[in-house]
Design a protein around this motif. Structure first.
Motif, PDB file in Angstrom:
ATOM      1  N   TYR A 168     -40.482 -21.013  10.099  1.00  0.00           N
ATOM      2  CA  TYR A 168     -39.840 -21.162   8.789  1.00  0.00           C
ATOM      3  C   TYR A 168     -39.335 -22.584   8.568  1.00  0.00           C
ATOM      4  O   TYR A 168     -39.380 -23.091   7.438  1.00  0.00           O
ATOM      5  N   PHE A 169     -38.855 -23.241   9.607  1.00  0.00           N
ATOM      6  CA  PHE A 169     -38.451 -24.637   9.452  1.00  0.00           C
ATOM      7  C   PHE A 169     -39.666 -25.521   9.196  1.00  0.00           C
ATOM      8  O   PHE A 169     -39.588 -26.480   8.418  1.00  0.00           O
ATOM      9  N   ALA A 170     -40.787 -25.194   9.816  1.00  0.00           N
ATOM     10  CA  ALA A 170     -42.012 -25.949   9.561  1.00  0.00           C
ATOM     11  C   ALA A 170     -42.468 -25.762   8.113  1.00  0.00           C
ATOM     12  O   ALA A 170     -42.908 -26.718   7.459  1.00  0.00           O
ATOM     13  N   GLN A 171     -42.367 -24.530   7.597  1.00  0.00           N
ATOM     14  CA  GLN A 171     -42.726 -24.294   6.196  1.00  0.00           C
ATOM     15  C   GLN A 171     -41.837 -25.103   5.253  1.00  0.00           C
ATOM     16  O   GLN A 171     -42.300 -25.644   4.240  1.00  0.00           O
ATOM     17  N   ALA A 172     -40.544 -25.183   5.576  1.00  0.00           N
ATOM     18  CA  ALA A 172     -39.624 -25.952   4.744  1.00  0.00           C
ATOM     19  C   ALA A 172     -39.952 -27.444   4.783  1.00  0.00           C
ATOM     20  O   ALA A 172     -39.908 -28.131   3.752  1.00  0.00           O
ATOM     21  N   LEU A 173     -40.304 -27.945   5.970  1.00  0.00           N
ATOM     22  CA  LEU A 173     -40.711 -29.347   6.076  1.00  0.00           C
ATOM     23  C   LEU A 173     -41.998 -29.599   5.294  1.00  0.00           C
ATOM     24  O   LEU A 173     -42.149 -30.632   4.640  1.00  0.00           O
ATOM     25  N   GLN A 174     -42.920 -28.638   5.367  1.00  0.00           N
ATOM     26  CA  GLN A 174     -44.177 -28.782   4.634  1.00  0.00           C
ATOM     27  C   GLN A 174     -43.920 -28.856   3.126  1.00  0.00           C
ATOM     28  O   GLN A 174     -44.532 -29.675   2.423  1.00  0.00           O
ATOM     29  N   ALA A 175     -43.020 -28.027   2.638  1.00  0.00           N
ATOM     30  CA  ALA A 175     -42.686 -28.064   1.207  1.00  0.00           C
ATOM     31  C   ALA A 175     -42.088 -29.406   0.825  1.00  0.00           C
ATOM     32  O   ALA A 175     -42.392 -29.965  -0.242  1.00  0.00           O
ATOM     33  N   ARG A 176     -41.259 -29.954   1.694  1.00  0.00           N
ATOM     34  CA  ARG A 176     -40.656 -31.262   1.416  1.00  0.00           C
ATOM     35  C   ARG A 176     -41.721 -32.359   1.415  1.00  0.00           C
ATOM     36  O   ARG A 176     -41.703 -33.249   0.552  1.00  0.00           O
TER      37      ARG A 176
ATOM     38  N   MET B 239     -12.072 -17.207   0.594  1.00  0.00           N
ATOM     39  CA  MET B 239     -13.327 -17.932   0.702  1.00  0.00           C
ATOM     40  C   MET B 239     -13.933 -17.661   2.072  1.00  0.00           C
ATOM     41  O   MET B 239     -13.238 -17.669   3.088  1.00  0.00           O
ATOM     42  N   VAL B 240     -15.230 -17.401   2.089  1.00  0.00           N
ATOM     43  CA  VAL B 240     -15.975 -17.250   3.340  1.00  0.00           C
ATOM     44  C   VAL B 240     -17.088 -18.282   3.311  1.00  0.00           C
ATOM     45  O   VAL B 240     -17.957 -18.253   2.439  1.00  0.00           O
ATOM     46  N   GLU B 241     -17.040 -19.227   4.269  1.00  0.00           N
ATOM     47  CA  GLU B 241     -17.957 -20.353   4.271  1.00  0.00           C
ATOM     48  C   GLU B 241     -18.879 -20.303   5.480  1.00  0.00           C
ATOM     49  O   GLU B 241     -18.472 -19.907   6.578  1.00  0.00           O
ATOM     50  N   GLN B 242     -20.108 -20.728   5.277  1.00  0.00           N
ATOM     51  CA  GLN B 242     -21.036 -20.915   6.381  1.00  0.00           C
ATOM     52  C   GLN B 242     -20.652 -22.176   7.144  1.00  0.00           C
ATOM     53  O   GLN B 242     -20.233 -23.168   6.550  1.00  0.00           O
ATOM     54  N   GLU B 243     -20.810 -22.146   8.450  1.00  0.00           N
ATOM     55  CA  GLU B 243     -20.465 -23.300   9.277  1.00  0.00           C
ATOM     56  C   GLU B 243     -21.622 -24.288   9.297  1.00  0.00           C
ATOM     57  O   GLU B 243     -22.286 -24.504  10.313  1.00  0.00           O
ATOM     58  N   LEU B 244     -21.871 -24.877   8.144  1.00  0.00           N
ATOM     59  CA  LEU B 244     -22.946 -25.844   7.971  1.00  0.00           C
ATOM     60  C   LEU B 244     -22.460 -26.966   7.074  1.00  0.00           C
ATOM     61  O   LEU B 244     -21.650 -26.742   6.174  1.00  0.00           O
ATOM     62  N   SER B 245     -22.985 -28.179   7.299  1.00  0.00           N
ATOM     63  CA  SER B 245     -22.666 -29.287   6.420  1.00  0.00           C
ATOM     64  C   SER B 245     -23.317 -29.057   5.058  1.00  0.00           C
ATOM     65  O   SER B 245     -24.367 -28.434   4.954  1.00  0.00           O
ATOM     66  N   TYR B 246     -22.726 -29.604   4.024  1.00  0.00           N
ATOM     67  CA  TYR B 246     -23.236 -29.430   2.668  1.00  0.00           C
ATOM     68  C   TYR B 246     -24.254 -30.489   2.287  1.00  0.00           C
ATOM     69  O   TYR B 246     -24.995 -30.330   1.348  1.00  0.00           O
ATOM     70  N   ASP B 247     -24.229 -31.626   2.997  1.00  0.00           N
ATOM     71  CA  ASP B 247     -25.087 -32.727   2.576  1.00  0.00           C
ATOM     72  C   ASP B 247     -25.675 -33.387   3.806  1.00  0.00           C
ATOM     73  O   ASP B 247     -25.727 -32.790   4.876  1.00  0.00           O
ATOM     74  N   ASP B 248     -26.105 -34.623   3.676  1.00  0.00           N
ATOM     75  CA  ASP B 248     -26.778 -35.305   4.764  1.00  0.00           C
ATOM     76  C   ASP B 248     -25.819 -35.903   5.778  1.00  0.00           C
ATOM     77  O   ASP B 248     -25.924 -37.050   6.179  1.00  0.00           O
TER      78      ASP B 248
ATOM     79  N   GLY C 147     -34.898 -29.055   2.201  1.00  0.00           N
ATOM     80  CA  GLY C 147     -35.344 -29.792   1.026  1.00  0.00           C
ATOM     81  C   GLY C 147     -34.234 -30.496   0.295  1.00  0.00           C
ATOM     82  O   GLY C 147     -34.489 -31.274  -0.607  1.00  0.00           O
ATOM     83  N   GLY C 148     -32.973 -30.235   0.672  1.00  0.00           N
ATOM     84  CA  GLY C 148     -31.858 -30.695  -0.136  1.00  0.00           C
ATOM     85  C   GLY C 148     -31.521 -32.149   0.032  1.00  0.00           C
ATOM     86  O   GLY C 148     -31.528 -32.687   1.140  1.00  0.00           O
ATOM     87  N   LYS C 149     -31.238 -32.807  -1.086  1.00  0.00           N
ATOM     88  CA  LYS C 149     -30.672 -34.159  -1.088  1.00  0.00           C
ATOM     89  C   LYS C 149     -29.511 -34.173  -2.072  1.00  0.00           C
ATOM     90  O   LYS C 149     -29.468 -34.962  -3.006  1.00  0.00           O
ATOM     91  N   ARG C 150     -28.596 -33.252  -1.867  1.00  0.00           N
ATOM     92  CA  ARG C 150     -27.510 -33.083  -2.828  1.00  0.00           C
ATOM     93  C   ARG C 150     -26.445 -34.137  -2.594  1.00  0.00           C
ATOM     94  O   ARG C 150     -26.008 -34.377  -1.477  1.00  0.00           O
ATOM     95  N   ARG C 151     -26.006 -34.777  -3.647  1.00  0.00           N
ATOM     96  CA  ARG C 151     -25.004 -35.830  -3.560  1.00  0.00           C
ATOM     97  C   ARG C 151     -23.683 -35.327  -4.137  1.00  0.00           C
ATOM     98  O   ARG C 151     -23.652 -34.593  -5.112  1.00  0.00           O
TER      99      ARG C 151
END
Length: 409
Positions: A88-96, A275-284, A336-340
């Motif tokens: 699935y990560f490979a598919q996401a990279l392919q889409a990017r 609030m329930v948050e995922q333990e992931l960064s939001y951006d780069d 795929g995200g490049k959210r600023r």
């Protein structure tokens, strides 16, 4: 304050020491994944994936495409947990890569441009709820905090920033109906992207509230809290206790403009925010490091795939549904995200005058009891600085927190 474990004691099963040496990537020492459990083949897949991510990060797209072809020939979303997550990560990279080739910029990257979620996604989330404690933990912990905050209140207005199918609220209705002091009214304002889903959610919640003789109103709002220009649209009434709730995910953009959303919430002056948050960064990753964000996400979703695989075989159709529709969608949005300018909500809530409310005591105790009653092993529950963290073998997955407005001077 040091973290306090309130449920579970599972040692880390792997340190990724072999793969960690690849290009000196910085892997957290205490992270657990399944990617080494299947031996050399899994390590080789991971190394190829990380090399591919590095090529994408440095715009070596031809080299990335060659590696992606090799990965697609050696892993499958129907294989072991390591194979599935790499696929699935490979598919996401392919889409990017494809998007970059076509447009010169990642047009698929903006989470706010994701299509309106379908009934298929909501059905898959219900399946996920039956296979994992993550959604149950989110609902149960928030409901306990809300119940405590509403002590002595008889008129309640809940503003759910992403109500979906409203699965959380029947549980709260039950415990509110059991109070000696009966409610005069309970209202839910539910945001969502689909008028049809909101309408059916409102009908189900109204029927359930009626079965408990609760005076209930539901107000649907198609859209996002960040697009609300005037908080009076939300219809706060005198003497009404207001609760704002958000369970974070990466399936689609929920809040819209973060600064505007925060300002609307501040002006509402709610009695409580849960609030329930995922333990992931939001951006780069603060320094614009795509590779760092990729590695963090790989650790996170490896744990989720490992957890699902621990209780279900490779042939499970339910497992495949959740992985393909829920987890793969989130992976695509992250890779795929490049959210600023995306906000870190806990920091911003503190900045604009909200103070944390500790979930120690009854919420933590009840969450521990809930986790102990469920038929899944390997999950951990840790109390840290008044928040509750649910993890898989010591890798934190979700953090639940609660907030109150500062008293007016």
């Amino acid at each position: 304050m040091a973290a306090k474990r309130v449920h579970g004691d599972y040692p880390s099963s792997t340190d990724l020491s072999t793969v960690k040496r690849h290009k000196d990537l910085d892997f957290p020492e205490d992270t657990t994944t399944a990617l080494e459990d299947d031996g050399a083949a899994a390590i080789n897949l991971l190394s190829l994936l990380l090399q591919c991510a590095e090529y994408v990060a440095t715009d070596h797209l031809r080299e990335a495409s060659i590696l992606l072809s090799e990965i697609s020939e050696t892993c499958s979303p129907f294989g072991s947990s390591p194979e599935r997550v790499v696929a699935y990560f490979a598919q996401a990279l392919q889409a990017r890569v494809i998007s970059t080739y076509l447009s010169g910029a990642c047009s698929c990257s903006q989470l706010s441009e994701s299509p309106i979620p379908s009934q298929k996604i909501f059905a898959a989330l219900q399946t996920f709820n039956s296979l994992s404690p993550l959604i149950k933990f989110s609902h149960f912990t928030a409901n306990q905090a809300i119940f405590q905050a509403l002590d002595g209140e008889d008129s309640v207005h809940i503003i759910d920033l992403d109500v979906m199918q409203g699965l959380q609220w029947p549980g709260l209705f039950h415990i509110l109906a059991s109070r000696p002091r009966k409610l005069r009214s309970i209202r839910i304002t539910g945001f969502g992207p689909s008028s049809d889903v909101l309408a059916s959610t409102g009908r189900r919640l109204a029927d359930f509230a009626a079965s408990l003789s609760l005076p209930f109103e539901f107000r649907p709002i198609v859209g996002k809290i960040g697009n609300v220009t005037d908080p009076s649209r939300l219809g706060r009434r005198p003497g009404e206790a207001v609760v704002v709730h958000w369970m974070q995910h990466r399936l689609y953009d929920v809040t819209g403009n973060g600064i505007d959303a925060l300002e609307i919430v501040r002006r509402l002056r709610p009695n409580l925010i849960t609030m329930v948050e995922q333990e992931l960064s939001y951006d780069d990753g603060g320094g614009g490091c795509f590779l760092g964000r990729f590695v963090e996400a790989l650790h996170y979703y490896s744990a989720l795939f490992d957890a699902l695989g621990d209780g279900l075989g490779e042939e499970s159709g339910e497992r495949f549904t959740v992985e393909q529709i829920v987890l793969a969608t989130e992976i695509r949005n992250i890779v795929g995200g490049k959210r600023r300018g995306v906000m870190r909500w806990k920091e911003e809530l503190s900045r604009v005058g909200f103070r944390p409310v500790s979930l120690r005591g009854n919420p933590a105790t009840q969450a521990g009891l809930l986790l102990g009653m469920l038929p899944w092993n390997g999950y951990t529950l840790v109390e840290e600085n008044g928040t509750l963290r649910l993890g898989w073998k010591d890798l934190s997955l979700l953090t639940a927190s609660a907030w109150q407005s500062q008293p007016s001077d």
